[in-house]
Design a protein around this motif. Structure first.
Motif, PDB file in Angstrom:
ATOM      1  N   GLU A  41      57.527   0.110  70.683  1.00  0.00           N
ATOM      2  CA  GLU A  41      56.888  -1.035  70.029  1.00  0.00           C
ATOM      3  C   GLU A  41      57.882  -2.145  69.709  1.00  0.00           C
ATOM      4  OE1 GLU A  41      54.520  -0.173  66.629  1.00  0.00           O
ATOM      5  OE2 GLU A  41      53.027   0.963  67.760  1.00  0.00           O
ATOM      6  N   ASN A  42      59.157  -1.842  69.750  1.00  0.00           N
ATOM      7  CA  ASN A  42      60.187  -2.831  69.420  1.00  0.00           C
ATOM      8  C   ASN A  42      60.389  -3.794  70.597  1.00  0.00           C
ATOM      9  OD1 ASN A  42      62.327  -4.149  68.123  1.00  0.00           O
ATOM     10  ND2 ASN A  42      63.825  -2.602  68.744  1.00  0.00           N
TER      11      ASN A  42
ATOM     12  N   ALA B 236      48.358  -7.107  69.365  1.00  0.00           N
ATOM     13  CA  ALA B 236      47.832  -5.740  69.402  1.00  0.00           C
ATOM     14  C   ALA B 236      48.626  -4.820  68.477  1.00  0.00           C
ATOM     15  CB  ALA B 236      47.863  -5.208  70.828  1.00  0.00           C
ATOM     16  N   ILE B 237      49.942  -4.989  68.443  1.00  0.00           N
ATOM     17  CA  ILE B 237      50.771  -4.159  67.571  1.00  0.00           C
ATOM     18  C   ILE B 237      50.445  -4.429  66.108  1.00  0.00           C
ATOM     19  CG2 ILE B 237      53.144  -3.746  66.795  1.00  0.00           C
ATOM     20  CD1 ILE B 237      54.016  -4.248  69.718  1.00  0.00           C
ATOM     21  N   LEU B 238      50.296  -5.706  65.762  1.00  0.00           N
ATOM     22  CA  LEU B 238      49.961  -6.041  64.378  1.00  0.00           C
ATOM     23  C   LEU B 238      48.584  -5.489  64.006  1.00  0.00           C
ATOM     24  CD1 LEU B 238      51.271  -9.719  64.140  1.00  0.00           C
ATOM     25  CD2 LEU B 238      52.241  -7.676  63.074  1.00  0.00           C
TER      26      LEU B 238
ATOM     27  N   ARG C 238      48.864  -1.892  63.293  1.00  0.00           N
ATOM     28  CA  ARG C 238      49.542  -1.640  62.028  1.00  0.00           C
ATOM     29  C   ARG C 238      48.738  -2.127  60.825  1.00  0.00           C
ATOM     30  NH1 ARG C 238      55.967  -3.020  63.145  1.00  0.00           N
ATOM     31  NH2 ARG C 238      56.292  -1.502  64.829  1.00  0.00           N
ATOM     32  N   GLY C 239      47.562  -2.670  61.086  1.00  0.00           N
ATOM     33  CA  GLY C 239      46.717  -3.143  59.996  1.00  0.00           C
ATOM     34  C   GLY C 239      47.201  -4.421  59.363  1.00  0.00           C
ATOM     35  N   LYS C 240      47.910  -5.237  60.144  1.00  0.00           N
ATOM     36  CA  LYS C 240      48.438  -6.507  59.651  1.00  0.00           C
ATOM     37  C   LYS C 240      47.460  -7.658  59.870  1.00  0.00           C
ATOM     38  CE  LYS C 240      52.597  -4.829  58.604  1.00  0.00           C
ATOM     39  NZ  LYS C 240      53.152  -4.806  57.249  1.00  0.00           N
TER      40      LYS C 240
END
Length: 227
Positions: A205-206, A220-222, A225-227
């Motif tokens: 993910e980095n 999509a990553i955010l 992560r529920g951001k």
């Protein structure tokens, strides 16, 4: 989890040509916040991070001052250079004393504190350590648009940041390389100087925000992560 204090240098003066943007790509937004803000939030939330140095384009200083105004961690803005390597050196020269320093891409906003502490812990012992992940794809060496070799991937890893170093060591190597060698990352300067660099396995993910498609991956990553 490492409790070793560290400082971080973030080169942030690039134009981001591969992103195809009309401005510094770190100013582009994910979920209505600049990419660089997501990156800085990780270090702001880590009590073992004692100082952040941003190497910036002086023409963008006012914008960066506004973005960093609310942070409680010490943030120092320095003038970056024409190349990333020059920006990093200027950031390193702005630090006093000794200890562990991280060098991190401003366009990698999804780094975790766990990974940060792992690479800091490795550098405390070995003086130089980086995050990297195993290559997942089959890698081809190409000449004149033809495959010349399939490269065995068992020993290949994709380098990430942050990369962690003993401050005096990496600053000395950067100063030595300034007029002699242009590396693709900071670890490559240590290698060029004959030093050893320890690998710490990172996470996929980095990712680095480099092309327009990466903005979709970032969203999509955010979301995940529920951001």
């Amino acid at each position: 989890m490492s409790t070793t204090p560290y400082r971080v240098v973030i080169p942030a003066a690039g134009a981001g040509k591969r992103m195809g943007a009309d401005r510094n790509k770190l100013m582009l937004e994910l979920r209505n916040r600049p990419i660089i803000a997501w990156t800085l939030d990780v270090f702001e939330a880590d009590p073992t991070c004692t100082e952040i140095v941003l190497a910036i384009n002086p023409l963008e200083q006012e914008w960066f001052e506004q973005v960093t105004a609310s942070y409680t961690t010490s943030v120092k803005l320095v003038a970056g250079g024409a190349e990333r390597q020059e920006s990093v050196l200027r950031g390193l020269e702005a630090l006093e004393g000794e200890g562990i320093v991280l060098i991190h891409d401003g366009a990698r906003p999804f780094i975790s504190q766990e990974a940060i502490h792992a690479v800091v812990g490795a550098a405390r012992i070995d003086r130089a350590a980086i995050l990297a992940v195993p290559i997942k794809d089959t890698v081809k060496r190409v000449e004149a648009n033809q495959i010349s070799e399939t490269v065995p991937r068992e020993q290949l890893m994709a380098a990430q940041t942050p990369q962690a170093f003993d401050l005096a060591t990496i600053r000395t190597v950067h100063e030595k390389a300034a007029t002699k060698y242009l590396g693709t990352d900071d670890a490559s300067l240590i290698e060029w100087d004959g030093g050893k660099v320890t690998i710490v396995t990172g996470h996929y993910e980095n990712i680095k925000m480099t092309t327009p498609d990466d903005l979709w991956f970032g969203e999509a990553i955010l979301l995940k992560r529920g951001k």
